[in-house]
Design an enzyme around this catalytic site. Structure first.
Site, PDB file in Angstrom:
ATOM      1  N   ASP A  15      35.156  42.989  35.088  1.00 27.88           N
ATOM      2  CA  ASP A  15      35.012  41.908  34.066  1.00 27.88           C
ATOM      3  C   ASP A  15      35.036  42.384  32.784  1.00 27.88           C
ATOM      4  O   ASP A  15      35.386  43.629  32.524  1.00 27.88           O
ATOM      5  CB  ASP A  15      33.812  40.948  34.165  1.00 27.88           C
ATOM      6  CG  ASP A  15      32.554  41.755  33.969  1.00 27.88           C
ATOM      7  OD1 ASP A  15      32.553  43.155  33.312  1.00 27.88           O
ATOM      8  OD2 ASP A  15      31.448  41.203  34.249  1.00 27.88           O
ATOM      9  N   GLU A  57      36.013  35.622  33.243  1.00 24.88           N
ATOM     10  CA  GLU A  57      36.600  36.846  32.573  1.00 24.88           C
ATOM     11  C   GLU A  57      36.404  37.988  33.666  1.00 24.88           C
ATOM     12  O   GLU A  57      36.618  39.100  33.515  1.00 24.88           O
ATOM     13  CB  GLU A  57      35.893  37.394  31.551  1.00 24.88           C
ATOM     14  CG  GLU A  57      34.427  37.997  31.743  1.00 24.88           C
ATOM     15  CD  GLU A  57      33.239  36.918  31.770  1.00 24.88           C
ATOM     16  OE1 GLU A  57      32.065  37.403  31.589  1.00 24.88           O
ATOM     17  OE2 GLU A  57      33.637  35.966  32.015  1.00 24.88           O
TER      18      GLU A  57
END
Length: 226
Positions: A155, A198
């Protein structure tokens, strides 16, 4: 308003078709063509995957039902027996071109629907649903073949600060940029997806730990530089 391409014989017509498939919406072929007959041309043309739905109008001399039958067996879409009036030819051409445009519109709609179903709209990577289904199949294939498979899961650090300080529009720009970067740096056959928010995932078939570490570090360094 139509562009016309003419060939002197069946072989030339076949080569012309192969080289210009994306530009051709209809073919009109006579049964009695030099070098390659009309039914032979249609048979070969139908073996080209992209020409599977191409309208093919065949012409044959009056009193020759066997020629018409051969053309249909080869894959002709329609036929006219000579002599015919020009208005009938134009009417059939118009009908087939309208059907062709309709088919292309449907194909484009299907492609768009498929893209929406399997791709993440923001990053252009595969979406989570596609990843979950494809990964099961890739993992099972690796087990059957007894080959390595690696999975990178990562991420973006402090992404919430980006959204809070710069706004969600800029956050979307960041995700889109990172998605393009990941897509550019994986192989054909690898699976890159946005897992959510994300979070990203990359599946590397036929890849052991050492190579996976190399790819992971390469992506990390590229993201840091970006």
């Amino acid at each position: 308003g139509l562009g016309i391409m003419e060939a002197d014989d069946g072989r030339e017509a076949y080569e012309m078709l192969r080289e210009n498939l994306d530009r051709i919406d209809l073919t009109i072929v006579d049964f009695d063509m030099p070098i390659m007959r009309g039914d032979e041309f249609i048979h070969l043309a139908r073996r080209i995957p992209e020409a599977g739905h191409l309208p093919m109008l065949s012409l044959s001399g009056a009193g020759d039902p066997h020629a018409v039958l051969r053309m249909f067996r080869a894959g002709a879409s329609d036929y006219l027996v000579k002599p015919f009036i020009a208005e009938e030819l134009l009417a059939r051409v118009q009908v087939h071109l309208q059907l062709r445009r309709h088919m292309r519109h449907l194909e484009e709609m299907n492609r768009n629907l498929y893209d929406k179903a399997v791709n993440d709209a923001l990053t252009g990577l595969r979406n989570k649903r596609y990843f979950q289904e494809a990964f099961e199949e890739m993992f099972a294939r690796a087990q059957r073949a007894d080959t390595d498979i690696s999975c990178l899961f990562f991420d973006l650090d402090h992404f919430k600060k980006v959204n809070d300080s710069c706004g969600h529009a800029f956050g979307d720009y960041v995700l889109k940029t990172i998605g393009a970067l990941v897509k550019k740096n994986v192989r054909v056959g690898d699976l890159a997806a946005r897992f959510g928010g994300e979070e990203f995932v990359v599946v590397l078939p036929n890849t052991g730990l050492e190579r996976a570490l190399f790819v992971a570090e390469k992506i990390r360094a590229l993201v840091e530089a970006q």
